[in-house]
Design an enzyme around this catalytic site. Structure first.
Site, short mmCIF file in Angstrom:
data_model
loop_
_atom_site.label_atom_id
_atom_site.label_comp_id
_atom_site.label_asym_id
_atom_site.label_seq_id
_atom_site.Cartn_x
_atom_site.Cartn_y
_atom_site.Cartn_z
N TYR A 58 0.83 -1.21 0.00
CA TYR A 58 0.00 0.00 0.00
C TYR A 58 0.87 1.26 0.00
CZ TYR A 58 -4.32 -2.59 1.06
OH TYR A 58 -5.42 -3.42 1.02
N PRO A 224 -16.38 -0.52 1.00
CA PRO A 224 -17.79 -0.56 1.39
C PRO A 224 -18.62 0.58 0.80
CG PRO A 224 -16.50 0.33 3.18
CD PRO A 224 -15.51 -0.15 2.15
N LEU A 225 -17.94 1.64 0.38
CA LEU A 225 -18.63 2.79 -0.22
C LEU A 225 -18.40 2.86 -1.73
CD1 LEU A 225 -17.92 5.40 2.59
CD2 LEU A 225 -20.09 4.23 2.11
N GLY A 228 -16.51 5.75 -2.96
CA GLY A 228 -17.12 7.03 -2.60
C GLY A 228 -18.48 7.26 -3.21
N LEU A 229 -18.88 6.43 -4.18
CA LEU A 229 -20.17 6.64 -4.83
C LEU A 229 -21.34 6.45 -3.87
CD1 LEU A 229 -21.71 7.22 -7.45
CD2 LEU A 229 -21.64 4.77 -7.96
N LEU A 230 -21.18 5.57 -2.89
CA LEU A 230 -22.24 5.31 -1.92
C LEU A 230 -22.12 6.20 -0.69
CD1 LEU A 230 -22.33 1.40 -2.10
CD2 LEU A 230 -23.89 3.03 -3.21
#
Length: 328
Positions: A58, A224-225, A228-230
């Site tokens: 990362y 989980p998002l 960022g769209l969610l």
């Protein structure tokens, strides 16, 4: 919106409590920058977040390059940045890292030689003498799973690892790992499965959820998002969003359509999109904590607020229905 009280879950069969929100560090060194990461980590600790997720690749690999950020060759790894940011507070957190991704190193994988090498390097970068949760990042077709689990067992006995888990593994291999651990009488079988999982990617529900529920493992979703769209439709105005943050594609028209419907529901309920998205995911079977890749302190605080949200069954059903037709 602030957070009232962070909530915690028990990680698989370990007895260890982890915050329902986990800080992901994939883009540390890019967004947030190495300097800004200190603020994100400090804010997380202040919010009661005790779970941090990183990996040996990362931050400082070309996947995360973007305009305006230093090139990969000039960036510190996310492990180095996180280790420095946690100085003096290491004992307060559950620290997870990984190895085994083969895109950047032809010698990478899950062999005894490579795992031991990477664990030693991660310990140095993270400025610690032990790793609480160590993942096999991806399956390695060149190394028998028995060998990988055996070296993990040795490292646990040496005190360098506390628990091990699997990332991006199908349900059948997760199950096989438990058989192997039982047959070989290993100190610790894998305790969790990390997987891409969100309202827009529910493939984990096909088989992995059932396996984890049956055998008592936790699911730790990443993305989980969905880039960022969610979280907020304003992400559509960003040049770098979604899979583009990792060199992948942007959002599809069907994904955007679902997000707009979710936004309408969230507004009706007086909640933020990110709160609804994360609260829904945290309600799913076996999900213990969700990894959020917040790039700013503000984003982290907004995501952390989801830990306090409890949707009614009617609300959960309404969210589930948005992608019911695409569920495996």
């Amino acid at each position: 919106m602030g957070i009232l009280e962070m909530k915690y879950s028990v990680l698989g069969p370990t007895g260890v409590r982890v915050s329902r929100i986990c800080v992901g560090t994939a883009t540390f060194g890019v967004a947030p920058s190495a300097h800004e990461a200190d603020g994100v980590v400090g804010a997380a600790l202040d919010l009661g977040i005790n779970f941090f997720d990183t990996a040996d690749v990362y931050g400082s690999t070309p996947t995360f390059d973007r305009p305006g950020a230093p090139p990969a060759s000039e960036r510190e790894s996310a492990e180095e940045i996180l280790g420095r940011s946690l100085a003096g507070r290491r004992d307060e957190v559950v620290l997870a890292t990984k190895s085994g991704e083969r895109r950047f190193d032809p010698d990478a994988g899950l062999s005894r030689r490579y795992i031991i090498q990477q664990v030693e390097q991660s310990l140095r970068r993270l400025r610690t003498d032990r790793i609480d949760l160590y993942y096999a990042h991806f399956p390695d077709p060149n190394t028998p799973l028995e060998q990988t689990l055996a070296v993990y067992d040795d490292l646990i006995r040496q005190g360098k690892l506390r628990y091990v888990s699997l990332s991006n593994y199908p349900a059948w291999q997760v199950t096989e790992s438990l058989w192997i651990a039982d047959d070989r009488r290993l100190v610790s079988a894998p305790v969790a499965a990390q997987v891409m999982y969100s309202l827009l990617d529910r493939s984990a529900e096909k088989e992995l959820t059932a396996a984890c529920v049956r055998f008592g493992l936790s699911i730790i979703p990443y993305a989980p998002l969905h880039g960022g769209l969610l979280a907020d439709l304003s992400v559509l105005d960003r040049e770098i969003a979604g899979g583009k943050r990792y060199g992948g594609p942007g959002f599809t028209a069907s994904e955007i359509a679902v997000a707009r419907k979710l936004d309408r529901l969230a507004r009706e309920w007086g909640l933020g999109m990110q709160q609804v998205s994360l609260a829904w995911l945290l309600s799913r079977p076996a999900v213990a904590s969700v990894i959020v890749g917040a790039e700013t302190v503000e984003e982290l605080r907004a995501n952390a607020a989801a830990a306090d949200v409890e949707l009614t069954q009617e609300q959960l059903d309404a969210v589930s229905a948005l992608t019911a037709g695409t569920r495996p």
